[in-house]
Design a protein around this motif. Structure first.
Motif, PDB file in Angstrom:
ATOM      1  N   ASP A 138     -38.722 -45.210 -21.342  1.00  0.00           N
ATOM      2  CA  ASP A 138     -37.868 -45.749 -20.295  1.00  0.00           C
ATOM      3  C   ASP A 138     -36.566 -46.247 -20.915  1.00  0.00           C
ATOM      4  O   ASP A 138     -36.529 -46.631 -22.073  1.00  0.00           O
ATOM      5  CB  ASP A 138     -38.597 -46.886 -19.574  1.00  0.00           C
ATOM      6  CG  ASP A 138     -38.184 -46.976 -18.115  1.00  0.00           C
ATOM      7  OD1 ASP A 138     -37.380 -46.123 -17.676  1.00  0.00           O
ATOM      8  OD2 ASP A 138     -38.662 -47.877 -17.417  1.00  0.00           O
ATOM      9  N   GLU A 139     -35.484 -46.240 -20.078  1.00  0.00           N
ATOM     10  CA  GLU A 139     -34.163 -46.652 -20.565  1.00  0.00           C
ATOM     11  C   GLU A 139     -33.873 -45.934 -21.883  1.00  0.00           C
ATOM     12  O   GLU A 139     -33.456 -46.526 -22.876  1.00  0.00           O
ATOM     13  CB  GLU A 139     -34.109 -48.167 -20.755  1.00  0.00           C
ATOM     14  CG  GLU A 139     -34.924 -48.877 -19.698  1.00  0.00           C
ATOM     15  CD  GLU A 139     -34.161 -49.885 -18.882  1.00  0.00           C
ATOM     16  OE1 GLU A 139     -33.290 -50.536 -19.446  1.00  0.00           O
ATOM     17  OE2 GLU A 139     -34.438 -50.004 -17.678  1.00  0.00           O
ATOM     18  N   THR A 151     -38.907 -45.292 -12.791  1.00  0.00           N
ATOM     19  CA  THR A 151     -40.082 -45.891 -13.437  1.00  0.00           C
ATOM     20  C   THR A 151     -41.293 -45.808 -12.505  1.00  0.00           C
ATOM     21  O   THR A 151     -42.387 -45.423 -12.928  1.00  0.00           O
ATOM     22  CB  THR A 151     -39.790 -47.365 -13.808  1.00  0.00           C
ATOM     23  OG1 THR A 151     -38.609 -47.394 -14.612  1.00  0.00           O
ATOM     24  CG2 THR A 151     -40.934 -47.970 -14.586  1.00  0.00           C
TER      25      THR A 151
END
Ligand SMILES: Nc1ncnc2c1ncn2[C@@H]1O[C@H](COP(=O)(O)OP(=O)(O)O)[C@@H](O)[C@H]1O
Ligand SMILES: [Mg+2]
Length: 333
Positions: free
Chosen positions: A185-186, A134
């Motif tokens: 993200d994720e 990130t």
């Protein structure tokens, strides 16, 4: 043209409501595309963004209205500007080289274009949690100078059945309207193996949808998907990316640099030896080391001491090690 939209367009103009104006203008462009009026759609799009781009896109890029979930009205993404550089993240030489090459390709896009080549724009970040994926997306966004679009998966996924695909569509529509670094993200939440037996078709549809949109995407933005669980992604997902970048746990040398970075705030006792700290933290991620550093700094400050001692950091490392164990095994010691 739909008269309702024409009225809204006039109203937005008169009220000087730029968000509303852009929203309706984009709807009209989409309508024209649907009617196969591609030339008109392209002309309208040109008036709306390409003209403004030469004036201010690189400096103050206009942010179109943030798309929201239909059912609950949640924002589907956030746009943020970062001012970081390569010193803010400590990576292996190999990883850093790949990333710098990506940036160079974007900077020299015109040159590449003259040879019929294109820069890489669809990137997969994978590796254990807390290794800087990130953070690196924020650094890339800063270095390239495109704001970071952070896609909020809770909102994308948490909606009612069938709504997810339409949310993804809205996100890609937004991306089309500018130059961003877009971070999914994720990503494993939607990249979840498509033949997972516990899954009832919805995720499968979403993944297919996402991959199709990713494949069809030909805009100027850089799209990054990050995952801590690459094994959850099937081969079909991997193939869609122009580049895959592995973030490994830091080796001894990098751990030392990470300690140095996060212990800077306080004066250190003479007995603090960064090499020793680094040796004691085999298996720690960058994030684990940062946590231990913060813990040690706080204890020192709250106890009214001015010097950070080796003991204090060592204790914090132990506490962090127990937390890591607890996370892995689900048991506290
Ligand atoms: N390689 C690294 N270099 C410097 N700081 C790091 C690194 N990895 C993690 N950190 C610290 O830990 C925090 C969380 O890391 P993050 O980027 O969220 O990891 P990931 O996305 O890989 O799970 C970062 O904001 C940063 O403060
Ligand atoms: Mg992360």
């Amino acid at each position: 043209m739909n008269s309702e939209k024409l009225i809204k367009l006039f109203e937005a103009f008169v009220k000087k409501d730029s968000d509303a104006f852009h929203k309706i203008a984009w709807e009209i462009i989409e309508d024209e595309k649907r009617k196969k009026h591609h030339l008109l759609a392209a002309q309208l799009k040109h008036i709306l963004i390409e003209n403004t781009s030469s004036l201010n896109m690189n400096h103050i890029q206009q942010i179109p209205p943030i798309p929201r979930d239909n059912e609950k009205g949640f924002r589907l993404l956030d746009v943020k500007k970062f001012f970081l550089d390569w010193n803010d993240v400590i990576l292996s030489k190999e990883t850093e080289e790949i990333l710098k090459q990506i940036v160079q390709e974007l900077e020299k896009e015109n040159l590449l274009n003259t040879y019929g080549l294109k820069p890489k724009r669809k990137i997969l970040f994978y590796g254990p949690p807390g290794t800087g994926k990130t953070l690196t997306a924020k650094v890339l966004s800063s270095v390239i100078g495109y704001p970071l679009v952070f896609v909020r998966f809770e909102s994308v996924i948490s909606s009612y059945l069938g709504e997810t695909a339409s949310n993804l569509r809205k996100i890609f529509d937004f991306i089309e309207k500018g130059k961003w670094v877009v971070l999914f993200d994720e990503f494993d939440i939607i990249g979840k193996q498509r033949d997972d037996p516990t899954e009832h078709g919805e995720i499968k549809r979403v993944v297919n949808n996402f991959m199709l949109m990713l494949e069809n995407y030909e805009g100027d933005s850089v799209i990054i998907a990050a995952t801590n669980h690459p094994h959850l992604l099937d081969i079909g997902v991997w193939r869609r990316f122009d580049e895959t970048v592995y973030f490994d746990l830091p080796d001894r040398e990098r751990r030392k640099k990470i300690f140095e970075k996060y212990l800077k705030v306080l004066k250190k006792d003479k007995n603090i030896n960064l090499n020793k700290l680094s040796e004691k933290t085999d298996g720690f991620s960058g994030s684990d080391i940062e946590q231990a550093c913060i813990d040690a700094l706080k204890n020192t400050i709250l106890n009214g001491r001015e010097l950070l001692s080796f003991d204090e950091v060592e204790k914090a490392i132990l506490r962090q090690r127990n937390k890591i164990k607890a996370k892995r095994t689900g048991k506290y010691e």
